[in-house]
Scaffold this motif. Structure first.
Motif, PDB file in Angstrom:
ATOM      1  N   GLU A 157      -4.099 -10.182  13.942  1.00  0.00           N
ATOM      2  CA  GLU A 157      -5.305  -8.971  13.962  1.00  0.00           C
ATOM      3  C   GLU A 157      -5.505  -9.098  12.320  1.00  0.00           C
ATOM      4  O   GLU A 157      -4.567  -9.085  11.489  1.00  0.00           O
ATOM      5  CB  GLU A 157      -4.644  -7.608  14.370  1.00  0.00           C
ATOM      6  CG  GLU A 157      -5.322  -6.647  14.075  1.00  0.00           C
ATOM      7  CD  GLU A 157      -4.552  -5.251  14.435  1.00  0.00           C
ATOM      8  OE1 GLU A 157      -5.074  -4.498  14.051  1.00  0.00           O
ATOM      9  OE2 GLU A 157      -4.029  -5.446  15.382  1.00  0.00           O
ATOM     10  N   LEU A 158      -6.729  -8.855  11.935  1.00  0.00           N
ATOM     11  CA  LEU A 158      -7.023  -8.722  10.455  1.00  0.00           C
ATOM     12  C   LEU A 158      -7.903  -7.443  10.219  1.00  0.00           C
ATOM     13  O   LEU A 158      -8.927  -7.362  10.931  1.00  0.00           O
ATOM     14  CB  LEU A 158      -7.710 -10.002  10.154  1.00  0.00           C
ATOM     15  CG  LEU A 158      -8.282  -9.974   8.683  1.00  0.00           C
ATOM     16  CD1 LEU A 158      -7.087  -9.797   7.532  1.00  0.00           C
ATOM     17  CD2 LEU A 158      -8.936 -11.242   8.330  1.00  0.00           C
ATOM     18  N   ASP A 159      -7.348  -6.397   9.673  1.00  0.00           N
ATOM     19  CA  ASP A 159      -7.830  -5.165   9.516  1.00  0.00           C
ATOM     20  C   ASP A 159      -8.750  -5.383   8.179  1.00  0.00           C
ATOM     21  O   ASP A 159      -7.939  -5.283   7.072  1.00  0.00           O
ATOM     22  CB  ASP A 159      -6.996  -3.999   9.489  1.00  0.00           C
ATOM     23  CG  ASP A 159      -6.123  -3.924  10.724  1.00  0.00           C
ATOM     24  OD1 ASP A 159      -6.666  -4.439  11.756  1.00  0.00           O
ATOM     25  OD2 ASP A 159      -5.224  -3.648  10.915  1.00  0.00           O
ATOM     26  N   PHE A 160     -10.022  -5.064   7.992  1.00  0.00           N
ATOM     27  CA  PHE A 160     -10.707  -5.238   6.869  1.00  0.00           C
ATOM     28  C   PHE A 160     -10.532  -3.856   6.247  1.00  0.00           C
ATOM     29  O   PHE A 160     -10.462  -3.934   5.024  1.00  0.00           O
ATOM     30  CB  PHE A 160     -12.170  -5.797   7.178  1.00  0.00           C
ATOM     31  CG  PHE A 160     -12.183  -6.707   7.875  1.00  0.00           C
ATOM     32  CD1 PHE A 160     -11.930  -8.221   7.356  1.00  0.00           C
ATOM     33  CD2 PHE A 160     -12.741  -6.969   9.317  1.00  0.00           C
ATOM     34  CE1 PHE A 160     -12.045  -9.509   8.168  1.00  0.00           C
ATOM     35  CE2 PHE A 160     -12.796  -8.289  10.172  1.00  0.00           C
ATOM     36  CZ  PHE A 160     -12.565  -9.226   9.266  1.00  0.00           C
ATOM     37  N   VAL A 161     -10.794  -2.973   6.828  1.00  0.00           N
ATOM     38  CA  VAL A 161     -10.657  -1.557   6.319  1.00  0.00           C
ATOM     39  C   VAL A 161     -10.295  -0.594   7.606  1.00  0.00           C
ATOM     40  O   VAL A 161     -10.903  -0.462   8.455  1.00  0.00           O
ATOM     41  CB  VAL A 161     -11.645  -0.995   5.340  1.00  0.00           C
ATOM     42  CG1 VAL A 161     -12.810  -0.832   6.203  1.00  0.00           C
ATOM     43  CG2 VAL A 161     -11.423   0.190   4.766  1.00  0.00           C
ATOM     44  N   GLU A 162      -9.316   0.270   7.463  1.00  0.00           N
ATOM     45  CA  GLU A 162      -9.197   1.393   8.280  1.00  0.00           C
ATOM     46  C   GLU A 162      -8.906   2.747   7.437  1.00  0.00           C
ATOM     47  O   GLU A 162      -8.539   2.635   6.362  1.00  0.00           O
ATOM     48  CB  GLU A 162      -7.892   1.063   9.148  1.00  0.00           C
ATOM     49  CG  GLU A 162      -7.665   0.011   9.999  1.00  0.00           C
ATOM     50  CD  GLU A 162      -6.414  -0.039  10.515  1.00  0.00           C
ATOM     51  OE1 GLU A 162      -6.159   0.179  11.974  1.00  0.00           O
ATOM     52  OE2 GLU A 162      -5.227  -0.320  10.042  1.00  0.00           O
ATOM     53  N   LEU A 194      -6.495   1.702   4.491  1.00  0.00           N
ATOM     54  CA  LEU A 194      -5.645   0.293   4.790  1.00  0.00           C
ATOM     55  C   LEU A 194      -6.173  -0.953   5.002  1.00  0.00           C
ATOM     56  O   LEU A 194      -7.411  -0.874   5.254  1.00  0.00           O
ATOM     57  CB  LEU A 194      -4.820   0.804   5.887  1.00  0.00           C
ATOM     58  CG  LEU A 194      -3.738   2.109   6.112  1.00  0.00           C
ATOM     59  CD1 LEU A 194      -3.291   2.111   7.576  1.00  0.00           C
ATOM     60  CD2 LEU A 194      -2.762   1.963   4.953  1.00  0.00           C
ATOM     61  N   THR A 195      -5.651  -1.896   4.355  1.00  0.00           N
ATOM     62  CA  THR A 195      -6.070  -3.270   4.623  1.00  0.00           C
ATOM     63  C   THR A 195      -4.842  -4.021   5.008  1.00  0.00           C
ATOM     64  O   THR A 195      -3.837  -4.117   4.180  1.00  0.00           O
ATOM     65  CB  THR A 195      -6.463  -3.837   3.247  1.00  0.00           C
ATOM     66  OG1 THR A 195      -5.567  -3.880   2.266  1.00  0.00           O
ATOM     67  CG2 THR A 195      -7.946  -3.238   3.026  1.00  0.00           C
ATOM     68  N   THR A 196      -4.661  -4.715   6.208  1.00  0.00           N
ATOM     69  CA  THR A 196      -3.753  -5.170   6.746  1.00  0.00           C
ATOM     70  C   THR A 196      -4.076  -6.733   7.427  1.00  0.00           C
ATOM     71  O   THR A 196      -4.995  -6.546   8.148  1.00  0.00           O
ATOM     72  CB  THR A 196      -3.205  -4.040   7.825  1.00  0.00           C
ATOM     73  OG1 THR A 196      -3.081  -2.699   7.265  1.00  0.00           O
ATOM     74  CG2 THR A 196      -1.898  -4.401   8.340  1.00  0.00           C
ATOM     75  N   VAL A 197      -2.879  -7.398   7.389  1.00  0.00           N
ATOM     76  CA  VAL A 197      -2.864  -8.439   8.284  1.00  0.00           C
ATOM     77  C   VAL A 197      -1.616  -8.480   9.235  1.00  0.00           C
ATOM     78  O   VAL A 197      -0.506  -8.009   8.660  1.00  0.00           O
ATOM     79  CB  VAL A 197      -2.861  -9.777   7.494  1.00  0.00           C
ATOM     80  CG1 VAL A 197      -1.811  -9.924   6.645  1.00  0.00           C
ATOM     81  CG2 VAL A 197      -3.088 -11.105   8.521  1.00  0.00           C
ATOM     82  N   HIS A 198      -1.800  -8.673  10.423  1.00  0.00           N
ATOM     83  CA  HIS A 198      -0.623  -8.556  11.507  1.00  0.00           C
ATOM     84  C   HIS A 198      -0.618  -9.974  12.082  1.00  0.00           C
ATOM     85  O   HIS A 198      -1.489 -10.748  12.378  1.00  0.00           O
ATOM     86  CB  HIS A 198      -1.063  -7.440  12.646  1.00  0.00           C
ATOM     87  CG  HIS A 198      -1.452  -5.903  12.141  1.00  0.00           C
ATOM     88  ND1 HIS A 198      -0.331  -5.186  12.217  1.00  0.00           N
ATOM     89  CD2 HIS A 198      -2.295  -5.541  11.815  1.00  0.00           C
ATOM     90  CE1 HIS A 198      -0.816  -4.112  11.906  1.00  0.00           C
ATOM     91  NE2 HIS A 198      -2.298  -4.347  11.684  1.00  0.00           N
ATOM     92  N   ASN A 226       3.194  -3.834   2.043  1.00  0.00           N
ATOM     93  CA  ASN A 226       2.158  -2.702   1.666  1.00  0.00           C
ATOM     94  C   ASN A 226       0.890  -2.966   2.089  1.00  0.00           C
ATOM     95  O   ASN A 226       0.412  -4.078   1.817  1.00  0.00           O
ATOM     96  CB  ASN A 226       2.308  -2.949   0.173  1.00  0.00           C
ATOM     97  CG  ASN A 226       1.341  -2.103  -0.820  1.00  0.00           C
ATOM     98  OD1 ASN A 226       1.053  -1.027   0.022  1.00  0.00           O
ATOM     99  ND2 ASN A 226       1.022  -2.010  -1.906  1.00  0.00           N
ATOM    100  N   ASP A 227       0.301  -2.116   2.715  1.00  0.00           N
ATOM    101  CA  ASP A 227      -1.120  -2.137   3.321  1.00  0.00           C
ATOM    102  C   ASP A 227      -1.961  -1.116   2.806  1.00  0.00           C
ATOM    103  O   ASP A 227      -3.118  -1.031   3.275  1.00  0.00           O
ATOM    104  CB  ASP A 227      -1.103  -2.172   4.779  1.00  0.00           C
ATOM    105  CG  ASP A 227      -0.713  -1.314   5.445  1.00  0.00           C
ATOM    106  OD1 ASP A 227      -0.223  -0.287   4.685  1.00  0.00           O
ATOM    107  OD2 ASP A 227      -0.754  -1.260   6.625  1.00  0.00           O
ATOM    108  N   VAL A 228      -1.645  -0.566   1.567  1.00  0.00           N
ATOM    109  CA  VAL A 228      -2.173   0.466   0.916  1.00  0.00           C
ATOM    110  C   VAL A 228      -3.032   0.123  -0.340  1.00  0.00           C
ATOM    111  O   VAL A 228      -2.173  -0.384  -1.427  1.00  0.00           O
ATOM    112  CB  VAL A 228      -1.674   1.803   0.737  1.00  0.00           C
ATOM    113  CG1 VAL A 228      -2.430   2.819   0.008  1.00  0.00           C
ATOM    114  CG2 VAL A 228      -0.995   2.215   1.910  1.00  0.00           C
TER     115      VAL A 228
END
Length: 143
Positions: free
Chosen positions: A24-29, A48-52, A68-70
């Motif tokens: 899962e790739l979160d471009f922006v939350e 948040l910007t996150t790779v899971h 760190n996803d902030v």
């Protein structure tokens, strides 16, 4: 609403098919309530910007994500204005951008915790939550 917030992210078809491992790739939350870091307002909003990387263990999906996803936002970031959120996803890294400025980079691919990004067939998801409206003006995808 618990578990619902404005987001622009991608998810792997493999995850929907019950295959393991997938990404899962979160471009922006925009996470309501604030988590510290890039926050604003009385209740706080954390971007948040996150790779899971998800793995199925005993029938449950377990996620590994970067510690760190902030992201570090550009100086004088205005939470009430429209912004351009970008993500450059290569074979070795993911770099997130806000208003064309890099804000975070994470290593991906072989030898990292995020090797599933290179094998997945991703689809985009645009989300919002109750009382958390979000407007997407356009989405560009290059391959």
């Amino acid at each position: 609403t618990a578990g619902a917030w404005p987001a622009f992210w991608s998810y792997a078809l493999e995850g929907l098919q019950g295959k393991s491992s997938f990404a899962e790739l979160d471009f922006v939350e925009a996470y309501p309530g604030g988590l510290g870091g890039a926050t604003q307002g009385a209740n706080g909003v954390t971007l948040l910007t996150t790779v899971h990387q998800w793995t199925t263990i005993n029938g449950s999906n377990v996620s590994v994500q970067q510690p760190n996803d902030v992201p570090t936002l550009p100086a004088n970031f205005n939470y009430d204005a429209f912004h351009i959120y970008g993500c450059l996803w290569t074979t070795n890294s993911v770099t997130w951008y806000v208003d064309n400025q890099p804000v975070m980079t994470v290593a991906t691919g072989p030898g990292t915790n995020f090797s599933a990004l290179e094998q997945d067939h991703m689809f985009l998801a645009l989300g919002t939550g109750t009382n958390w409206p979000v407007v997407y003006d356009f989405v560009h995808v290059w391959h």
